[in-house]
Design a protein around this motif. Structure first.
Motif, PDB file in Angstrom:
ATOM      1  N   PHE A 205      62.050  55.544  63.853  1.00 42.83           N
ATOM      2  CA  PHE A 205      60.573  55.052  64.060  1.00 42.83           C
ATOM      3  C   PHE A 205      59.996  54.388  62.858  1.00 42.83           C
ATOM      4  N   LEU A 206      60.369  55.096  61.736  1.00 47.94           N
ATOM      5  CA  LEU A 206      60.145  54.613  60.263  1.00 47.94           C
ATOM      6  C   LEU A 206      60.482  53.189  60.016  1.00 47.94           C
ATOM      7  N   VAL A 234      51.942  54.693  68.527  1.00 43.65           N
ATOM      8  CA  VAL A 234      52.961  55.215  69.529  1.00 43.65           C
ATOM      9  C   VAL A 234      54.010  55.825  68.852  1.00 43.65           C
ATOM     10  N   LEU A 235      54.869  55.073  67.880  1.00 44.04           N
ATOM     11  CA  LEU A 235      56.016  55.762  67.157  1.00 44.04           C
ATOM     12  C   LEU A 235      55.570  56.787  65.936  1.00 44.04           C
ATOM     13  N   ALA A 236      54.465  56.772  65.514  1.00 45.91           N
ATOM     14  CA  ALA A 236      54.183  57.846  64.657  1.00 45.91           C
ATOM     15  C   ALA A 236      54.157  59.186  65.481  1.00 45.91           C
ATOM     16  N   SER A 237      53.306  58.916  66.479  1.00 44.12           N
ATOM     17  CA  SER A 237      53.128  60.378  67.511  1.00 44.12           C
ATOM     18  C   SER A 237      54.665  60.794  67.885  1.00 44.12           C
ATOM     19  N   ARG A 238      55.424  59.791  68.078  1.00 47.44           N
ATOM     20  CA  ARG A 238      56.888  60.369  68.640  1.00 47.44           C
ATOM     21  C   ARG A 238      57.572  61.224  67.594  1.00 47.44           C
ATOM     22  N   ALA A 239      57.531  60.425  66.132  1.00 47.66           N
ATOM     23  CA  ALA A 239      58.308  61.071  64.995  1.00 47.66           C
ATOM     24  C   ALA A 239      57.544  62.474  64.711  1.00 47.66           C
ATOM     25  N   VAL A 240      56.372  62.571  64.845  1.00 47.87           N
ATOM     26  CA  VAL A 240      55.847  64.047  64.663  1.00 47.87           C
ATOM     27  C   VAL A 240      56.288  65.037  65.747  1.00 47.87           C
ATOM     28  N   ALA A 241      56.343  64.209  66.915  1.00 49.35           N
ATOM     29  CA  ALA A 241      56.879  65.496  68.094  1.00 49.35           C
ATOM     30  C   ALA A 241      58.089  65.848  67.965  1.00 49.35           C
ATOM     31  N   HIS A 242      59.008  64.742  67.637  1.00 41.40           N
ATOM     32  CA  HIS A 242      60.441  64.894  67.395  1.00 41.40           C
ATOM     33  C   HIS A 242      60.458  66.054  66.140  1.00 41.40           C
ATOM     34  N   HIS A 243      59.779  65.930  65.025  1.00 43.94           N
ATOM     35  CA  HIS A 243      59.946  66.726  63.859  1.00 43.94           C
ATOM     36  C   HIS A 243      59.519  68.178  64.483  1.00 43.94           C
TER      37      HIS A 243
END
Length: 265
Positions: A205-206, A234-243
């Motif tokens: 995502f980064l 969209v992708l920052a939200s997904r990165a945080v959720a994955h983390h």
């Protein structure tokens, strides 16, 4: 294609105004999406849910949903004419856009190993977005974007182009790491390691966020900026959720690894 667009818009000024409105609407939608994603994860992959429609095969979904991002621009470029599309800055920006989506639609889906089905609603929304954004980006770049003659040597263009390239490479390398986490016959989730995954949970995502931020800097328009903003949300939200998911799933998940921005977030 020119005849169709001529019937829709009585003047170039009218169409440019519409393209500007599309960009501002995308920024507004990014703000709405940000609020929604505070309470709900993007519903695909490990966050898929039957509430969002019947499942669509992952390979088929990626191929079909991203394909309009290539087909719409190609139709615009092949069947409409403008002097702007022959200018070097415009051509390079169009090439950046197409390079990403050729890889994402025509190569990436066929490299996926398994992959959870995509809910139909997410699949359909992705198609709509790719049509909308494909038209907005390429129509603007091929017919209306005006840059100084020396724009390709301007610091904004050079920096933006380098950011795009770095982001594109990080994105592809991170996808390669994710595809090769499991050996043949293995199932279940594993901790990704190597590349930018040593620093952040959302390395892929980064990479894509960096890519479109560079594109926006090089393109220097509200249209490219709106795309970068929406992608980041969209992708920052997904990165945080994955983390958060990784930390809940694996007791030995690296404690120093951040969600999206190395050493920061």
């Amino acid at each position: 294609m020119d005849a169709v667009l001529s019937r829709l818009f009585s003047s170039e000024e009218e169409e440019l105004y519409m393209l500007d409105c599309m960009a501002y609407l995308m920024v507004f939608m990014a703000a709405c999406t940000f609020l929604i994603l505070l309470f709900e994860n993007v519903p695909y992959g490990r966050y898929s849910s039957s509430r969002y429609g019947f499942p669509v095969n992952a390979r088929f979904a990626w191929f079909v949903q991203e394909l309009p991002a290539i087909l719409v621009p190609l139709c615009l470029l092949l069947w409409t004419s403008s002097a702007k599309s022959s200018l070097l800055p415009n051509q390079l920006l169009i090439a950046m856009y197409l390079c990403h989506y050729v890889q994402r639609s025509l190569i990436y889906p066929f490299l996926i190993r398994g992959g959870k089905p995509t809910p139909f609603v997410s699949f359909a929304l992705a198609i709509v977005f790719c049509i909308y954004n494909g038209y907005m980006q390429i129509r603007y770049l091929s017919h209306y974007a005006e840059y100084p003659a020396d724009w390709v040597t301007h610091p904004c263009f050079i920096t933006g182009s380098l950011l795009w390239l770095v982001g594109w490479l990080v994105n592809m390398h991170s996808d390669h790491i994710l595809r090769n986490l499991r050996k043949p016959g293995e199932t279940g989730y594993k901790i990704p390691r190597g590349g930018m995954f040593d620093y952040v949970s959302g390395a892929n995502f980064l990479g894509e966020i960096t890519e479109w931020a560079g594109f926006a800097l090089a393109g220097h328009s509200v249209h490219s900026s709106a795309f970068a903003i929406f992608t980041t949300v969209v992708l920052a939200s997904r990165a945080v959720a994955h983390h958060k998911w990784y930390h809940g799933k694996f007791e030995d998940y690296p404690k120093t690894r951040k969600a999206l921005i190395p050493f920061v977030l």
